[in-house]
Design a protein around this motif. Structure first.
Motif, mmCIF file in Angstrom:
data_model
loop_
_atom_site.group_PDB
_atom_site.id
_atom_site.type_symbol
_atom_site.label_atom_id
_atom_site.label_comp_id
_atom_site.label_asym_id
_atom_site.label_seq_id
_atom_site.Cartn_x
_atom_site.Cartn_y
_atom_site.Cartn_z
ATOM 1 N N LEU A 274 -5.625 31.430 6.598
ATOM 2 C CA LEU A 274 -6.251 30.227 7.146
ATOM 3 C C LEU A 274 -6.883 30.529 8.498
ATOM 4 O O LEU A 274 -6.447 31.429 9.220
ATOM 5 C CB LEU A 274 -5.219 29.107 7.327
ATOM 6 C CG LEU A 274 -4.582 28.532 6.066
ATOM 7 C CD1 LEU A 274 -3.500 27.526 6.434
ATOM 8 C CD2 LEU A 274 -5.647 27.862 5.183
ATOM 9 N N LEU A 315 -10.677 29.245 4.714
ATOM 10 C CA LEU A 315 -9.670 29.690 3.753
ATOM 11 C C LEU A 315 -10.126 31.015 3.166
ATOM 12 O O LEU A 315 -11.206 31.113 2.580
ATOM 13 C CB LEU A 315 -9.491 28.661 2.641
ATOM 14 C CG LEU A 315 -8.530 29.052 1.505
ATOM 15 C CD1 LEU A 315 -7.091 29.042 2.027
ATOM 16 C CD2 LEU A 315 -8.677 28.109 0.316
ATOM 17 N N THR A 317 -9.941 33.160 0.389
ATOM 18 C CA THR A 317 -9.512 33.026 -1.005
ATOM 19 C C THR A 317 -8.969 34.337 -1.572
ATOM 20 O O THR A 317 -8.063 34.326 -2.409
ATOM 21 C CB THR A 317 -10.691 32.542 -1.865
ATOM 22 O OG1 THR A 317 -11.815 33.411 -1.673
ATOM 23 C CG2 THR A 317 -11.104 31.128 -1.467
ATOM 24 N N THR A 332 -6.724 23.294 0.886
ATOM 25 C CA THR A 332 -7.788 24.073 0.246
ATOM 26 C C THR A 332 -9.096 23.300 0.103
ATOM 27 O O THR A 332 -10.179 23.891 0.175
ATOM 28 C CB THR A 332 -7.321 24.556 -1.145
ATOM 29 O OG1 THR A 332 -6.968 23.413 -1.935
ATOM 30 C CG2 THR A 332 -6.113 25.468 -1.010
ATOM 31 N N ALA A 335 -11.276 23.172 3.572
ATOM 32 C CA ALA A 335 -11.667 24.404 4.260
ATOM 33 C C ALA A 335 -12.902 25.043 3.641
ATOM 34 O O ALA A 335 -13.132 24.960 2.440
ATOM 35 C CB ALA A 335 -10.502 25.400 4.231
ATOM 36 N N LYS A 337 -14.788 28.268 2.362
ATOM 37 C CA LYS A 337 -14.266 29.460 1.669
ATOM 38 C C LYS A 337 -14.809 30.716 2.335
ATOM 39 O O LYS A 337 -16.014 30.921 2.448
ATOM 40 C CB LYS A 337 -14.656 29.421 0.187
ATOM 41 C CG LYS A 337 -14.196 28.159 -0.540
ATOM 42 C CD LYS A 337 -12.693 27.932 -0.382
ATOM 43 C CE LYS A 337 -12.208 26.735 -1.185
ATOM 44 N NZ LYS A 337 -12.602 25.438 -0.618
#
Length: 339
Positions: A274, A315, A317, A332, A335, A337
């Motif tokens: 994060l 985030l 991934t 999720t 945020a 990506k």
């Protein structure tokens, strides 16, 4: 030169002046000079972002010349003092209309010893959290203070920890504030400031923060592995970590990440799940706007010190997938990506 030659030269100058008056064209005044002094080196992600925001904002009003103190790669007190003196000598030679600085070392080793209460207007940016230790602001110095969204980051990260219900350690705990937190960063004044503030915030949630502060890359890799025994890992700065290798660190993070991690630095997102990050460009944009106001005649003393306001949520991934952690949609879905 003969009298004839002198007269001919003067005649030509007179003709040129007449032509300019007839045409109504006069040469444009040259743009004032602004000196940007970075605490770090060209290629440092954060200060490059500040400079980018500054130049985009002020390009049409001021000719910007840069000086790089390079203190992250030369962090001894003697080196930083020499860099501050070199920056001052550069300013003395150039006589800029305004000096704009980024980050703490430029404040400590340039502004404080050489520029306080001088006739030169100074706009700082990127100073971490507090400025009072530098005796700022003064009649000729103002700027923008850099703050991270630490409270927001901690609240959301602890909530995310609770949502990783398959985490073996946390599943054994029921009491609030039981999450174990580790701060992994560089052994530098900036990270020490961040650690102190994060620990103070964590105390309000009934927990505290352990820390691993390192000076070289091998220690950072070792600290990263040790950090995986915690519930939450806060990834600090790497600017003062000697020999830091981006590619090796990224592979290391994908191989070893097991605990939820979070950072407040966008350039550390390759190693963190994060991110609640600041925008370096905001610092430069504000500094540029302040500089333009000063060029327009506004006294420095009438420009108040401000703090940044813009943040982004990220985030990673790839790390979520490799770690096996499960995060709730309230984290999720909000945020951006990071790939």
């Amino acid at each position: 030169m003969s009298r004839y030659g002198f007269w001919l030269s003067g005649w030509r100058a007179a003709i040129a002046t007449c032509l300019l008056l007839i045409s109504g064209w006069v040469p444009a005044a040259s743009a004032p000079l602004c000196l940007y002094v970075s605490s770090y080196h060209q290629g440092h992600t954060w200060s490059d972002g500040i400079e980018r925001g500054l130049r985009q904002t002020i390009a049409e009003r001021c000719e910007v010349t840069s000086f790089y103190m390079d203190t992250s790669r030369h962090p001894s007190v003697e080196d930083m003092q020499d860099a501050g003196l070199a920056a001052f000598e550069r300013a003395r030679n150039l006589q800029p209309a305004i000096i704009i600085t980024s980050d703490d070392n430029a404040a400590e080793y340039l502004i404080v010893p050489y520029l306080l209460d001088s006739e030169t207007p100074v706009v700082f940016s990127g100073l971490n959290w507090t400025i009072h230790e530098y005796g700022l602001p003064t009649s000729n110095v103002t700027g923008i203070v850099e703050v991270a969204p630490l409270r927001h980051m901690l609240i959301n990260s602890l909530t995310a920890v609770e949502s990783t219900f398959d985490h073996q350690i946390l599943s054994l705990r029921k009491q609030p504030g039981s999450a174990r937190i580790l701060y992994l960063g560089s052994d530098s004044p900036g990270d020490l400031k961040m650690l102190a503030r994060i620990d103070t915030l964590a105390n309000f949630f009934g927990t505290s923060v352990d820390s691993i502060l390192v000076s070289d890359f091998e220690a950072w890799l070792s600290g990263f592995r040790l950090a995986q025994s915690y519930d939450l890992v806060i990834i600090g700065n790497n600017a003062n970590v000697r020999g830091f290798d981006h590619d090796v660190a990224r592979r290391h993070a994908r191989l070893h990440t097991r605990a939820l991690s979070v950072t407040y630095n966008d350039w550390m997102m390759d190693y963190s799940i994060l991110g609640y990050t600041r925008l370096a460009e905001e610092q430069g944009e504000w500094a540029g706007l302040a500089a333009m106001a000063i060029l327009d005649g506004l006294p420095v003393s009438e420009i108040p010190v401000v703090t940044n306001r813009r943040f982004e949520t990220w985030l990673n991934t790839a790390l979520v997938e490799s770690s096996g952690l499960r995060l709730g949609p309230h984290i999720t879905n909000r945020a951006k990506k990071y790939q």
